[in-house]
Scaffold this active site. Structure first.
Site, short mmCIF file in Angstrom:
data_model
loop_
_atom_site.label_atom_id
_atom_site.label_comp_id
_atom_site.label_asym_id
_atom_site.label_seq_id
_atom_site.Cartn_x
_atom_site.Cartn_y
_atom_site.Cartn_z
N ASP A 1 -14.79 -0.05 0.06
CA ASP A 1 -14.35 0.62 -0.88
C ASP A 1 -13.19 1.43 -0.26
OD1 ASP A 1 -14.78 1.51 -3.76
OD2 ASP A 1 -14.62 3.37 -3.06
N SER A 2 -12.21 1.88 -1.13
CA SER A 2 -11.25 2.87 -0.80
C SER A 2 -11.63 4.23 0.03
CB SER A 2 -10.30 3.14 -1.90
OG SER A 2 -10.88 3.81 -2.76
N TYR B 1 -6.28 3.93 -3.30
CA TYR B 1 -5.96 2.84 -3.82
C TYR B 1 -5.20 2.92 -4.89
CZ TYR B 1 -8.11 0.26 0.29
OH TYR B 1 -8.67 -0.06 1.53
N CYS C 1 -14.69 -1.96 -4.39
CA CYS C 1 -13.85 -1.55 -5.24
C CYS C 1 -12.91 -2.28 -6.14
CB CYS C 1 -12.67 -1.20 -3.92
SG CYS C 1 -11.24 -0.10 -4.57
N GLU D 1 -14.01 12.46 -4.62
CA GLU D 1 -13.95 12.36 -3.24
C GLU D 1 -14.19 14.08 -2.72
OE1 GLU D 1 -13.24 9.99 -0.83
OE2 GLU D 1 -13.25 8.34 -2.22
N CYS E 1 -14.09 1.66 -12.15
CA CYS E 1 -13.63 2.06 -10.88
C CYS E 1 -15.09 2.81 -10.31
CB CYS E 1 -12.82 3.19 -10.96
SG CYS E 1 -12.36 4.23 -9.41
N HIS F 1 -15.67 5.04 -8.51
CA HIS F 1 -16.05 6.44 -8.44
C HIS F 1 -16.36 6.97 -9.71
CE1 HIS F 1 -13.41 6.05 -4.91
NE2 HIS F 1 -13.65 7.29 -4.45
N1 DGL Z 1 -12.98 3.04 -6.38
C1 DGL Z 1 -11.66 2.15 -6.34
C2 DGL Z 1 -12.01 1.23 -7.35
O1 DGL Z 1 -12.87 1.00 -7.93
C3 DGL Z 1 -10.31 2.69 -6.44
C4 DGL Z 1 -10.35 4.35 -6.12
C5 DGL Z 1 -9.01 4.78 -5.57
O2 DGL Z 1 -8.05 4.86 -6.28
O3 DGL Z 1 -8.97 4.78 -4.13
O4 DGL Z 1 -10.88 0.84 -7.96
#
Ligand code: DGL
Length: 270
Positions: A10-11, A42, A74, A153, A185, A187
């Site tokens: 993941d990012s 990302y 991700c 984060e 996402c 997160h």
């Molecule tokens: N967690 C990532 C996703 O599922 C992106 C988060 C980021 O912007 O780094 O797309």
């Protein structure tokens, strides 16, 4: 080969929400988790950049570490780079988009589905395209929620600031009459409590982590790659930049995930 680890990336720390589901479904598997904290977020970067990082991380996990399968947790990395990686390696490669869409199609009763994701994922149109190709009747409304990732984060999952941001971003779904909302996402499940409160109890929230874990189990089993062990597998947590991993996340993230202590090490793969 079945003892070889699963590679999950993941990012940043978002992919741990997928890892948690994989650990529940496949407790005996050895796992290497990689968070690209050096390059996160990302979601605001070009797909070309993200593809480059994805290829780098895939090479590290599959070639250097010999992972038997790669889980691109991700969303934006899977949108940017999954096809390229699949063309290069014959090992199982898995991403979240198809699993999330399948779940949403099962859940929606009125064919009105929302997607809340990073700006990059929302603007890519990938969720919209895939859902329309599966069901011509479905209407998809995708919105970007850029600052959700940085709350997570930093280990901030609830509170006034999260609530205000959620009201701002999710308020734009008002009037769309969606009955299902995909968290596009990795997160966003950390913010699930606030998101559900803001959209109300009648909207189904979809997070594809469990579906991904079940798909992965089926694929590993079909290919004879399952690690049948009564003992929990080894878990290694790596990031590309330890300084960008915030203590706030470790404090609250460990509790939230319930996978035991998250001991991160830095690995310079670039
Ligand atoms: N967690 C990532 C996703 O599922 C992106 C988060 C980021 O912007 O780094 O797309």
């Amino acid at each position: 080969m079945s003892d070889q680890p699963l590679g999950i990336f993941d990012s940043g720390v978002g992919g741990l929400t997928v890892t948690r589901e994989i650990v529940k479904v496949l407790p005996g598997e050895n796992i290497i988790y990689f968070g690209d904290t050096l390059h996160r977020p990302y979601g605001s970067k070009s797909l070309k950049n993200i593809r480059y990082y994805t290829e780098y991380i895939a090479r590290y996990l599959l070639e250097e570490r010999g992972c038997k399968a790669l889980i691109i947790a991700c969303n934006i990395a899977s949108i940017a780079g999954q096809k390229t990686v699949e063309n290069k390696y014959s090992r199982p490669i898995m991403g979240p988009v198809e699993a999330g869409v399948r779940e949403a199609m099962k859940m929606t009763r009125n064919n009105r589905v929302g997607v809340v994701a990073t700006s990059g994922t929302a603007e890519s149109g990938v969720y919209q395209k895939l859902m329309s190709s599966m069901n011509g009747q479905v209407q998809v409304f995708a919105k970007g929620a850029p600052c959700f990732v940085s709350f997570v984060e930093n280990g901030v999952f609830t509170g006034k600031a999260v609530q205000a941001a959620a009201e701002k971003y999710l308020g734009s779904f008002k009037g769309t009459e969606i009955d299902t909302l995909i968290l596009g996402c990795t997160h966003f499940p950390y913010l699930q409590e606030v998101i559900q409160k803001v959209v109300g109890p009648d909207i189904n929230l979809i997070f594809p982590g469990l579906t991904m874990a079940l798909d992965l189990k089926a694929t590993l089993s079909q290919k004879g790659l399952l690690r049948e062990s009564t003992k929990a597998g080894d878990r290694e947590f790596l990031v590309s930049d330890l300084k960008s991993l915030f203590p706030g996340f470790i404090k609250y993230g460990e509790k939230f995930l319930g996978m035991g202590s998250l001991f991160f090490k830095e690995e310079s793969i670039y």
